[in-house]
Structure formats: C-alpha cells, structure tokens
Design a protein around this motif. Structure first.
Motif, short mmCIF file in Angstrom:
data_model
loop_
_atom_site.label_atom_id
_atom_site.label_comp_id
_atom_site.label_asym_id
_atom_site.label_seq_id
_atom_site.Cartn_x
_atom_site.Cartn_y
_atom_site.Cartn_z
N LEU A 51 31.74 40.72 -66.33
CA LEU A 51 31.45 39.72 -67.02
C LEU A 51 29.61 38.92 -65.70
CD1 LEU A 51 33.58 37.26 -67.73
CD2 LEU A 51 32.89 38.06 -69.46
N ALA A 52 29.78 38.79 -64.85
CA ALA A 52 28.65 39.28 -64.20
C ALA A 52 27.46 39.43 -63.81
CB ALA A 52 28.86 39.35 -62.57
N ALA A 53 27.48 41.38 -64.44
CA ALA A 53 26.55 41.98 -64.89
C ALA A 53 25.98 41.63 -65.78
CB ALA A 53 26.85 43.31 -64.85
N MET A 54 26.68 40.82 -67.41
CA MET A 54 25.90 40.43 -69.03
C MET A 54 24.95 39.45 -67.74
SD MET A 54 29.12 40.49 -71.08
CE MET A 54 30.08 42.16 -71.12
N VAL A 55 25.75 38.21 -67.38
CA VAL A 55 24.38 37.15 -66.60
C VAL A 55 23.93 37.46 -66.44
CG1 VAL A 55 24.44 35.07 -66.30
CG2 VAL A 55 26.81 35.95 -66.77
N ALA A 56 23.67 38.88 -65.33
CA ALA A 56 22.15 39.10 -64.42
C ALA A 56 21.48 39.76 -64.98
CB ALA A 56 23.16 40.14 -63.00
N PRO A 191 44.07 31.02 -64.29
CA PRO A 191 43.75 32.25 -65.14
C PRO A 191 42.27 31.97 -64.97
CG PRO A 191 45.49 31.95 -65.90
CD PRO A 191 45.67 31.23 -65.05
N VAL A 192 41.67 31.04 -65.94
CA VAL A 192 40.33 30.67 -65.85
C VAL A 192 40.01 30.67 -64.79
CG1 VAL A 192 39.04 29.75 -68.02
CG2 VAL A 192 41.32 30.96 -68.66
N ALA A 193 40.20 29.54 -64.16
CA ALA A 193 39.29 28.61 -63.34
C ALA A 193 38.96 30.05 -61.99
CB ALA A 193 39.83 27.80 -62.25
N ALA A 194 40.01 30.65 -61.68
CA ALA A 194 39.87 32.64 -60.52
C ALA A 194 38.93 33.20 -61.42
CB ALA A 194 41.68 32.84 -61.15
N LEU A 195 39.18 33.35 -62.38
CA LEU A 195 38.35 33.93 -63.34
C LEU A 195 36.44 33.78 -63.29
CD1 LEU A 195 37.06 37.06 -65.15
CD2 LEU A 195 37.93 35.68 -66.84
N LEU A 196 36.53 32.60 -63.58
CA LEU A 196 35.47 31.25 -63.57
C LEU A 196 34.79 32.28 -61.92
CD1 LEU A 196 35.07 29.21 -66.25
CD2 LEU A 196 34.42 31.80 -66.21
N PRO A 377 13.36 39.20 -76.57
CA PRO A 377 14.41 38.00 -77.19
C PRO A 377 14.29 36.44 -77.00
CG PRO A 377 15.19 39.62 -77.68
CD PRO A 377 14.47 40.41 -76.97
N ARG A 378 13.89 35.56 -77.39
CA ARG A 378 14.11 34.38 -76.41
C ARG A 378 15.57 33.96 -76.29
NH1 ARG A 378 13.37 29.04 -77.84
NH2 ARG A 378 12.36 27.70 -76.37
N TRP A 379 16.86 34.25 -77.27
CA TRP A 379 17.87 33.79 -76.87
C TRP A 379 18.41 34.74 -75.94
CZ3 TRP A 379 21.53 37.47 -76.05
CH2 TRP A 379 21.03 39.30 -77.02
N ILE A 380 17.63 35.67 -75.30
CA ILE A 380 18.01 36.48 -74.21
C ILE A 380 18.03 34.97 -72.78
CG2 ILE A 380 18.00 38.56 -72.19
CD1 ILE A 380 17.04 40.07 -74.08
N ALA A 381 17.18 34.37 -72.73
CA ALA A 381 17.02 33.45 -71.71
C ALA A 381 18.07 31.89 -71.78
CB ALA A 381 15.18 33.01 -71.84
N GLY A 382 17.53 32.19 -73.52
CA GLY A 382 19.17 30.81 -73.50
C GLY A 382 20.38 31.14 -72.85
N VAL A 383 21.08 32.33 -73.09
CA VAL A 383 22.13 33.18 -73.11
C VAL A 383 22.32 33.15 -71.65
CG1 VAL A 383 23.64 34.67 -72.78
CG2 VAL A 383 22.67 34.33 -74.76
N GLY A 384 21.41 32.78 -71.03
CA GLY A 384 20.98 32.93 -69.07
C GLY A 384 21.26 31.81 -68.76
N LEU A 385 20.44 30.76 -69.40
CA LEU A 385 20.40 29.94 -68.74
C LEU A 385 21.90 28.87 -68.69
CD1 LEU A 385 18.75 27.08 -67.79
CD2 LEU A 385 18.12 26.71 -70.29
N ALA A 386 22.19 29.32 -69.79
CA ALA A 386 24.03 28.20 -70.05
C ALA A 386 24.58 28.47 -69.25
CB ALA A 386 24.18 28.36 -71.93
N CYS A 388 24.34 30.34 -66.61
CA CYS A 388 23.99 30.42 -65.02
C CYS A 388 24.72 28.75 -64.05
CB CYS A 388 22.54 30.35 -64.60
SG CYS A 388 22.10 31.81 -64.22
N PHE A 389 24.06 27.87 -65.54
CA PHE A 389 24.32 25.87 -64.83
C PHE A 389 25.71 26.12 -64.93
CE2 PHE A 389 19.75 24.93 -65.41
CZ PHE A 389 19.01 24.69 -64.66
N PHE A 390 26.30 27.06 -65.69
CA PHE A 390 28.30 26.52 -66.61
C PHE A 390 28.69 27.32 -65.23
CE2 PHE A 390 31.86 28.31 -67.32
CZ PHE A 390 32.23 28.10 -68.30
N LEU A 391 28.54 28.92 -65.07
CA LEU A 391 29.02 29.09 -63.66
C LEU A 391 29.21 28.80 -62.17
CD1 LEU A 391 28.53 32.88 -64.27
CD2 LEU A 391 30.60 31.72 -64.31
N ALA A 392 27.88 27.19 -62.34
CA ALA A 392 27.10 27.01 -60.87
C ALA A 392 28.50 25.95 -60.24
CB ALA A 392 25.86 25.97 -60.33
#
Length: 423
Positions: A51-56, A191-196, A377-386, A388-392
């Motif tokens: 999952l981290a790789a996809m965000v990266a 489990p969800v909190a631990a994974l994230l 594509p512009r959506w790639i940056a949108g996915v990255g933005l959401a 990053c702020f979610f995982l932080a």
C-alpha cells in the motif's frame, strides 16, 4: 555574487541520479523500519509495504513532473512557492527539514546498532551515531563528485547483500509459507488502525526518491533525467522491499524481527557468513542514507536561505559553486541533536508525519500544473494528495500533535526571519 557562485554545476545523468535515489531509499527503510512496522502490523506489514508503494508511486510521478518543469534545488519548497502560495511553500520546506533530519538521525542510530550488534559491543550507540554524522558531513563538504563516488560504493554493497538475502532465504520462506508465522495475517486488536499505521511508517521507507528532485540544478537535461531516474528507482525498490519483507516475516515471524530484522532472519537460513554480509550491507546502507540526506537537506536549506525564509548565510555556495557549506554544517548539527533522542521508533515516527504532510503539498502543487506541463494524468496527483493527508494522522497521536505544533513554530520562525530581513 557571480553567477558561478549561485548556480550549482550540472554533473549527474540518469545513472548518477538513480544512484542518489537508491542510496537514499535502500537503507533505514529496509534494514530497520520493516522491523518497527512489523511490530505494529504483524504479518500484514507485507500488505502495508504494498500500500505504501502505491502511494509512493503517485508521489514519485508528481515529484517527477514538478521537478522536470521547475528544475531547481529545493523540491516541494520551490514548487509550493511557484504553484501554490508562499506560506504553503514554506511549510513544505520546513516539513522536509524536520522529516529528513529525523530520518537521518534514525539512519545514524541504525548504523550504530548494526555495528554494535555485529561486533558484540554495547553502551556507545549514540556516540558512534554522532561520529557517523560528523564523518559524512565532512564528506559532503568535500563536494558532490566525492560524495557520488562514495555513494556508488555504498549502493553496490547494499544491493549485493539484499540480493543474497532474498536468494538465500527464498527456499526457507517457501517451505514456511503455510506456517503460523504468517497467521493471523492481521493483528487481532484494531487491525485496520495497525495496518494504516504500518503503511504510514513504511511510506517513509520509499521517500528517498525525493532526493532526486532536490538535485534539480545538478542533473543534465532535467526534464528527461529526473522522471526516468525516479521511475527506475521506484521500480527497483518496490521489488526489493516486497521480496525482503516476505522472506523475513515467513522465516523469522513478525514479532521476532526487532530492530535488526534482516540480520535476525538471515540466521535461520543456515548459510555461513550471511548474517555478517547482511550486517555489512546494513551498515553501508545506513551510511548511504545519511550521506544522501545531508546532501538533500542542505540543498533545501540553501533554497530557503536564498529566498529569505532562513538566514542569508545558508543561501550561499563556496567559491567553486559546488557546495552550500553553511547549510551542510547546519543540517549536520541538527541531525546530531536528534540523534541524542536515542530512540529509533520516535525518530522514525516523527519523520513519517512530517514527510506525509510534505508530499501532500507536493501532490497539491502537481494538481496546479498546466496541461502543457503535465506528464501524467491529473488523477494521480489527486490520489497522492488524499492518501498522504489521510495516512499522516494514523501515526501515534502524540507524534502528529507535535508535528502540528512544529508547523506553528515554523510559521513564527519565518515571520521573525523575514522581519529582520526587512529591517
């Protein structure tokens, strides 16, 4: 100031820039943070790595197109100023300095831990880490070319040890695939909190690709070189991380990895000399991370000094135009102070929150690129933005509260420096 003293020389091609990226990524993330994240997520650390790789990847592509269109030292600090607002540009630079200083301190402590574990010594972890910081700061002060030669040697040793680790451990991991080391796959509690949380911590392990973007003034043909170097770096890293994590967890179990996970796992392979080779690779990798972080941090501080967000002294180069001497010394000192914390989990978690905010701003800036500037594509940056702020905010709450306070302190610092500059 003459132009030669304000513009860094363009010395690096795709190969050299890729080595810089690999030198920054293949270190603390694979040799230390897998053990930290496994202690939180259990065997699901393998999924956390994916999952981290996809965000990266999303962040890497955003960084690539920003750096290709605006090839200057400073990374998202500069992109924030150009495509967003001065305030967001400053926050990005401030978060980068905090995040990567904490990562560098983790690398220094990881280096000393592996050295002491291999030699049987104890009790001098922090002094040894401080010595590493001082030594590599001196190397960076010697100039980029000397640093690049050291980087080639370090990355070569690291790749060799990781490749041997995977090939040696693969048969053992395959035979253990159905064992209880991989079950239960998710932690029983939360489990969800631990994974994230594990995903947030593992994301930091990929972020060395940003080192390439901060070399915008030092690569040849930046619009071609930077995107290619980032993509090659990310591809190699993802394959290695997934392979290493699966082998380590399947052979030693998530709970048994500890602070030196690969050395612990390699003892189960029955290959003479392998633990020593892994320790050597870890030691080299930690030094590589530390070297590249000192380089990258000094370039961002250089950019902030040029713009007036930091004292003007750190915005100057030496007479040959190759090294921001004051910026290197300041960042080396900052890393040394963080080493004094002496706790790998705290320094790595601090890095996680700050770097996620930094790359959130990166993606935000990428959304503002014009159609002519856009490479992906512009959506790639949108996915990255959401993402990053979610995982932080899935790191430990005390860490993100400290991070929010750090942003406020940074804003106050900027106001003071700019006020003095106007005076």
């Amino acid at each position: 100031m003459p132009e030669s003293a304000s513009i860094l020389k363009r010395e690096l091609g795709v190969f050299g820039a890729t080595l810089m990226g690999l030198g920054s990524i293949l270190g603390t993330g694979v040799f230390v943070s897998i053990g930290i994240a496994a202690g939180i997520s259990g065997p699901a650390v393998i999924l956390a790595i994916a999952l981290a790789a996809m965000v990266a990847v999303a962040n890497g592509l955003s960084s690539a197109q920003l750096a290709a269109n605006h090839p200057v030292s400073g990374g998202t600090y500069e992109y924030g100023y150009r495509y967003l607002t001065p305030e967001l540009g400053f926050v990005a630079g401030w978060m980068f300095l905090l995040a990567k200083s904490a990562s560098a301190a983790t690398a220094a402590l990881g280096f000393s831990g592996y050295v002491l574990n291999a030699s049987g010594g104890e009790g001098v972890s922090v002094p040894l880490a401080l010595a590493a910081v001082a030594g590599l700061t001196a190397v960076v002060l010697g100039g980029l070319r000397r640093s690049n030669i050291a980087n080639i040697a370090i990355v070569s040793i690291t790749l060799l040890s990781l490749s041997v680790f995977i090939l040696s451990g693969l048969p053992v991991a395959l035979s253990a695939a159905g064992s209880d080391r991989l079950t239960p796959f998710f932690p029983v509690e939360n489990p969800v909190a631990a994974l994230l949380q594990g995903t947030a911590l593992m994301f930091v392990a990929y972020t060395g690709y940003g080192r390439i973007a901060t070399l915008g003034e030092e690569v040849r043909e930046p619009r071609r070189t930077i995107p290619r170097a980032i993509i090659v770096t990310m591809s190699v890293t993802m394959v290695l991380y997934v392979g290493v994590a699966w082998v380590a967890v399947a052979t030693a179990g998530a709970a048994g990895l500890g602070a030196a996970p690969l050395e612990v796992a390699s003892r189960a392979f029955g290959v003479p000399g392998l633990p020593q080779l892994v320790a050597l690779g870890a030691i080299a990798a930690m030094l590589g991370v530390l070297l590249n972080l000192i380089l990258g941090l000094s370039r961002v501080l250089l950019a902030m000094g040029r713009r007036g967000d930091m004292p003007a002294r750190v915005g100057r180069l030496n007479a040959s135009g190759t090294t921001p001497t004051a910026a290197v010394v300041v960042m080396g000192t900052t890393i040394a102070l963080l080493v004094l914390i002496g706790n790998l989990k705290i320094t790595w978690s601090l890095s996680a929150f700050n770097v996620l905010i930094y790359y959130g701003i990166t993606n935000w800036a990428a959304l503002r690129l014009s159609p002519e500037e856009r490479l992906y594509p512009r959506w790639i940056a949108g996915v990255g933005l959401a993402a990053c702020f979610f995982l932080a905010f899935w790191v430990e709450w005390r860490i993100w509260v400290a991070g929010v306070l750090a942003i406020a302190i940074g804003a106050l610092w900027r106001a003071i420096v700019r006020s003095r500059g106007r005076s």
